[in-house]
Design a protein around this motif. Structure first.
Motif, mmCIF file in Angstrom:
data_model
loop_
_atom_site.group_PDB
_atom_site.id
_atom_site.type_symbol
_atom_site.label_atom_id
_atom_site.label_comp_id
_atom_site.label_asym_id
_atom_site.label_seq_id
_atom_site.Cartn_x
_atom_site.Cartn_y
_atom_site.Cartn_z
ATOM 1 N N THR A 190 33.629 36.399 55.802
ATOM 2 C CA THR A 190 34.752 37.379 55.485
ATOM 3 C C THR A 190 34.329 38.821 56.068
ATOM 4 O O THR A 190 35.200 39.549 56.564
ATOM 5 C CB THR A 190 35.296 37.213 54.232
ATOM 6 O OG1 THR A 190 34.283 37.559 53.313
ATOM 7 C CG2 THR A 190 36.080 35.824 53.796
ATOM 8 N N ILE A 216 30.486 32.480 52.328
ATOM 9 C CA ILE A 216 31.849 32.834 52.637
ATOM 10 C C ILE A 216 32.050 34.371 52.774
ATOM 11 O O ILE A 216 32.640 34.766 53.670
ATOM 12 C CB ILE A 216 32.622 32.393 51.358
ATOM 13 C CG1 ILE A 216 32.603 30.551 51.293
ATOM 14 C CG2 ILE A 216 34.009 32.761 51.410
ATOM 15 C CD1 ILE A 216 32.972 29.990 52.528
ATOM 16 N N SER A 217 31.248 35.089 51.784
ATOM 17 C CA SER A 217 31.043 36.581 51.764
ATOM 18 C C SER A 217 30.961 37.267 53.277
ATOM 19 O O SER A 217 31.475 38.072 53.901
ATOM 20 C CB SER A 217 30.297 37.295 50.887
ATOM 21 O OG SER A 217 30.889 36.866 49.616
ATOM 22 N N TYR A 273 27.957 30.754 58.295
ATOM 23 C CA TYR A 273 28.892 31.681 58.250
ATOM 24 C C TYR A 273 29.657 32.035 59.226
ATOM 25 O O TYR A 273 30.590 32.165 59.438
ATOM 26 C CB TYR A 273 28.271 32.959 57.629
ATOM 27 C CG TYR A 273 27.857 33.821 58.420
ATOM 28 C CD1 TYR A 273 28.400 34.956 59.212
ATOM 29 C CD2 TYR A 273 26.231 33.744 58.963
ATOM 30 C CE1 TYR A 273 28.208 35.784 60.302
ATOM 31 C CE2 TYR A 273 25.834 34.573 59.738
ATOM 32 C CZ TYR A 273 26.614 35.550 60.650
ATOM 33 O OH TYR A 273 26.245 36.583 61.311
ATOM 34 N N ALA A 327 27.991 28.191 49.757
ATOM 35 C CA ALA A 327 27.565 29.121 48.716
ATOM 36 C C ALA A 327 28.722 30.253 48.730
ATOM 37 O O ALA A 327 28.960 30.305 50.046
ATOM 38 C CB ALA A 327 26.156 29.586 48.380
ATOM 39 N N ARG A 328 28.919 31.048 47.799
ATOM 40 C CA ARG A 328 29.824 32.260 48.021
ATOM 41 C C ARG A 328 29.226 33.210 49.068
ATOM 42 O O ARG A 328 30.092 33.848 49.686
ATOM 43 C CB ARG A 328 30.017 32.901 46.651
ATOM 44 C CG ARG A 328 30.859 34.091 46.627
ATOM 45 C CD ARG A 328 31.333 34.452 45.304
ATOM 46 N NE ARG A 328 32.074 33.310 44.517
ATOM 47 C CZ ARG A 328 33.265 33.386 44.139
ATOM 48 N NH1 ARG A 328 33.924 34.778 43.837
ATOM 49 N NH2 ARG A 328 33.725 32.371 43.611
ATOM 50 N N ASP A 329 27.985 33.329 49.103
ATOM 51 C CA ASP A 329 27.256 34.362 49.890
ATOM 52 C C ASP A 329 27.686 33.958 51.423
ATOM 53 O O ASP A 329 27.932 34.987 52.143
ATOM 54 C CB ASP A 329 25.742 34.219 49.736
ATOM 55 C CG ASP A 329 25.235 35.615 50.766
ATOM 56 O OD1 ASP A 329 25.597 36.715 50.438
ATOM 57 O OD2 ASP A 329 24.116 35.048 51.397
ATOM 58 N N GLU A 353 34.743 28.073 49.263
ATOM 59 C CA GLU A 353 33.500 27.393 48.986
ATOM 60 C C GLU A 353 33.714 25.945 48.895
ATOM 61 O O GLU A 353 32.739 25.231 49.360
ATOM 62 C CB GLU A 353 33.108 27.788 47.705
ATOM 63 C CG GLU A 353 32.668 29.193 47.641
ATOM 64 C CD GLU A 353 32.108 29.681 46.104
ATOM 65 O OE1 GLU A 353 31.567 29.202 45.534
ATOM 66 O OE2 GLU A 353 32.791 30.717 45.835
ATOM 67 N N GLN A 354 34.844 25.386 48.091
ATOM 68 C CA GLN A 354 35.030 23.861 47.861
ATOM 69 C C GLN A 354 35.370 23.217 49.488
ATOM 70 O O GLN A 354 34.877 22.202 49.634
ATOM 71 C CB GLN A 354 36.203 24.057 47.045
ATOM 72 C CG GLN A 354 35.798 24.376 45.631
ATOM 73 C CD GLN A 354 37.021 24.293 44.732
ATOM 74 O OE1 GLN A 354 38.073 24.153 45.092
ATOM 75 N NE2 GLN A 354 36.529 24.464 43.512
ATOM 76 N N SER A 377 41.478 31.440 48.968
ATOM 77 C CA SER A 377 40.428 32.269 48.148
ATOM 78 C C SER A 377 39.025 31.875 48.380
ATOM 79 O O SER A 377 38.626 30.849 48.763
ATOM 80 C CB SER A 377 40.697 31.991 46.551
ATOM 81 O OG SER A 377 40.412 30.669 46.245
ATOM 82 N N MET A 378 38.009 32.792 47.860
ATOM 83 C CA MET A 378 36.847 32.355 47.900
ATOM 84 C C MET A 378 36.394 31.059 47.367
ATOM 85 O O MET A 378 35.556 30.354 48.164
ATOM 86 C CB MET A 378 35.865 33.437 47.209
ATOM 87 C CG MET A 378 35.931 34.960 47.872
ATOM 88 S SD MET A 378 35.419 35.387 49.677
ATOM 89 C CE MET A 378 33.663 35.694 49.066
ATOM 90 N N VAL A 379 36.946 30.727 46.304
ATOM 91 C CA VAL A 379 36.431 29.585 45.635
ATOM 92 C C VAL A 379 37.230 28.313 46.306
ATOM 93 O O VAL A 379 36.353 27.352 46.808
ATOM 94 C CB VAL A 379 37.165 29.582 44.092
ATOM 95 C CG1 VAL A 379 37.070 28.183 43.637
ATOM 96 C CG2 VAL A 379 36.376 30.693 43.314
#
Length: 80
Positions: free
Chosen positions: A56, A52-53, A13, A48-50, A42-43, A37-39
């Motif tokens: 950010t 990226i979260s 992260y 994982a989204r976590d 991620e790509q 965007s988050m998506v």
């Protein structure tokens, strides 16, 4: 940068946050512009989204980005 050094001393992260910070500070992602965007993130990094979260959240804590409800995450214009 689109690869993460999963074996290095810096958490994924933080690597993502560092890259986004560099892109913001260099003007590649200028003030007022939406970050991917988050998506998309991620790509781009294959995480994982976590992860990226967390990245950010770190940038929000630094005052570099802000969430605009229903619109996305934008670079803060700090010149105001």
């Amino acid at each position: 940068m689109s690869t993460i050094d999963r074996d290095g001393p810096v958490p994924p992260y933080r690597q993502i946050a560092d890259d986004l910070r560099r892109r913001i500070e260099s003007g590649e992602i200028p003030p007022g512009r939406r970050i991917p965007s988050m998506v998309e993130l991620e790509q781009q990094w294959g995480v994982a989204r976590d992860t990226i979260s967390k990245a950010t959240r770190a940038l929000k804590a630094e005052g570099l980005i802000e969430t605009v409800s229903g619109m996305g995450i934008y670079v803060v214009d700090r010149s105001e």
